[in-house]
Design an enzyme around this catalytic site. Structure first.
Site, mmCIF file in Angstrom:
data_model
loop_
_atom_site.group_PDB
_atom_site.id
_atom_site.type_symbol
_atom_site.label_atom_id
_atom_site.label_comp_id
_atom_site.label_asym_id
_atom_site.label_seq_id
_atom_site.Cartn_x
_atom_site.Cartn_y
_atom_site.Cartn_z
ATOM 1 N N VAL A 1 0.827 -1.214 0.000
ATOM 2 C CA VAL A 1 0.000 0.000 0.000
ATOM 3 C C VAL A 1 0.864 1.269 0.000
ATOM 4 O O VAL A 1 0.692 2.145 -0.847
ATOM 5 C CB VAL A 1 -0.957 -0.010 1.223
ATOM 6 N N CYS B 1 -6.307 -9.193 3.589
ATOM 7 C CA CYS B 1 -7.581 -8.507 3.866
ATOM 8 C C CYS B 1 -8.725 -9.422 4.266
ATOM 9 O O CYS B 1 -9.219 -9.348 5.389
ATOM 10 C CB CYS B 1 -7.975 -7.678 2.644
ATOM 11 N N ASP C 1 10.480 3.200 5.884
ATOM 12 C CA ASP C 1 10.174 1.819 6.282
ATOM 13 C C ASP C 1 11.281 1.334 7.212
ATOM 14 O O ASP C 1 12.465 1.608 6.970
ATOM 15 C CB ASP C 1 10.076 0.897 5.050
ATOM 16 N N LYS D 1 10.526 1.311 -7.110
ATOM 17 C CA LYS D 1 10.992 2.229 -8.171
ATOM 18 C C LYS D 1 11.194 3.610 -7.555
ATOM 19 O O LYS D 1 10.353 4.492 -7.674
ATOM 20 C CB LYS D 1 9.938 2.302 -9.278
#
Ligand code: NAD
Length: 381
Positions: free
Chosen positions: A11, A238, A30, A40
């Site tokens: 996400v 999910c 992160d 990228k």
């Protein structure tokens, strides 16, 4: 705008890419620095594991994992860690947006409450639960309508300005709790409908009626019906997880979420059902060479989180089968490489990627059981 995105997984990296393309200055933060080599990152999208670099941001987006703990209860530890990163590194007023899926009240009572208490700063807060569907080429960040609500009108307005720079349609709802609950309800809707169709597959097989023909027939009704297909269970981040967030808050307010629990039970029971069908039709699995074809949770993606293939393999091993798996999209899984697709007694197709051909699957084993409905003329769900 200067944007910091905490969490650069599926996400966070997707939002970062779209935001950078819309000419924002994006810092993707992160804690796992090894992730950046696969992203990228260029131009106005920078990746870092140095939390201090988020200090200049005007908007901080939280996109960290929200899994279940061992007791299948919400695990918000990554959300708490993201709040700590904001508290320690952001020293002036910003807009904090939560995209991570969680139960209603998370933005107000967890994120805003924790940050306000510790920082003493009066930030703005908004919730915009992520809806992206991995591998879906038709519905992307750009054209999937985005739900949004701020804790204040100023937060809503600024969040709207940010998302409208790369998203076609923003739907403002009255409170963050509405946005948070809508996200959980969307995925619960899928979970219970998948469970229903999985239960129906068992009923129709016992009645000796072809399941998928019935479902196709029912789907010709132009109103009041929505098509779902049976499968070996549900996977990914999910559908197996989000309904349990809803069940958790429901139980906290004294409403037993029986439907959700039953749906979990049916979906989690599918691997055992699949293997029981194979045994019923093929005979004993003891010492038989079985290949599970496709171990990611859905076609054409490499994501193996919560994938039902793992449960199918466990069931097969319990019955003494010699189990291998083949998945060229996943490649390596649990430290093992994908097996060559030939020379098996039984092939069980759990996920059918475009990269693996129907004739190759049929030639790989003398008996094929298909959970996907994509292999013609073989046994299956
Ligand atoms: N993947 C999807 O299809 C999808 C769709 C809609 C919503 N969501 C939700 O979005 C959220 C993120 O999901 P994802 O699929 O991107 O997860 P992911 O596991 O792909 O990525 C999460 C990233 O966050 C990083 N991280 C963990 N804790 C951190 C911290 N304290 N600080 C900085 N980075 C941290 C991890 O290293 C990882 O790279 C979850 O709440 C999920 O339910 C996911």
């Amino acid at each position: 705008m200067k944007i910091a995105i905490i969490g650069q997984g599926y996400v966070g990296s997707s939002i970062a890419t779209f935001a950078a393309a819309a000419e924002h200055e994006v810092i993707g933060f992160d804690t796992n620095s090894s992730i950046f080599s696969s992203l990228k990152i260029d131009g106005n999208y920078k990746g870092t594991s140095d939390a201090a670099q988020i200090s200049e941001a005007e908007v901080v987006v939280i996109a960290v994992p929200t899994p279940l703990d061992g007791a299948r209860k919400p695990d918000l530890s990554a959300v708490h860690a993201a709040c700590k990163t904001i508290i320690e590194n952001v020293k002036s007023q910003v807009l904090v947006i939560n995209e991570s899926t969680s139960y209603p009240g998370t933005l107000r009572n967890v994120i805003a409450s924790v940050i306000e208490k510790a920082s003493g700063l009066d930030h703005m807060y908004a919730s915009s639960p992520e809806r992206v569907d991995p591998g879906n080429e038709k519905w992307t960040q750009k054209n999937t309508p985005r739900l949004l609500a701020g804790l204040t009108p100023e937060a809503t307005a600024l969040a709207h300005k940010f998302y409208s720079s790369f998203c076609d349609e923003i739907i403002e709802v009255s409170t963050p709790e509405v946005a948070e609950a809508a996200k959980l309800f969307e995925n619960t809707f899928r979970q219970v409908n998948i469970a229903l169709v999985n239960e129906f597959a068992q009923i129709s097989d016992a009645l000796d009626i072809p399941t998928r023909e019935v479902l196709d027939a029912a789907a010709t009704k132009p109103f009041g019906f929505m098509s779902f297909q049976p499968g070996p269970g549900v996977g990914g981040h999910c559908i197996p997880v989000d309904p349990s967030y809803l069940a958790y808050v429901a139980e906290n307010v004294g409403v037993p979420a029986e439907f959700i629990k039953r749906a979990n039970q049916v979906n989690l029971g599918m691997p055992e059902y699949v293997v029981s069908r194979v045994t019923q039709e093929f005979g004993s699995l003891k010492g038989k060479k079985v290949v599970v074809v496709g171990v990611s949770y859905k076609a054409n993606v490499s994501d193996t989180r919560e994938a039902p293939a793992a449960l199918v393999i466990d069931e097969l091993k319990k019955l003494g089968a010699e189990v291998s798996w083949h998945d060229s999209v996943v490649g390596t899984w649990n430290g093992q490489s994908s097996s060559e697709l030939k020379g098996f007694d039984i092939a069980i197709v759990v996920t059918k990627h475009d990269a693996v051909s129907e004739p190759a699957i049929k030639a790989s084993a003398s008996y094929v059981f298909d959970c996907t409905g994509k292999i013609k003329g073989v046994a299956g769900l």
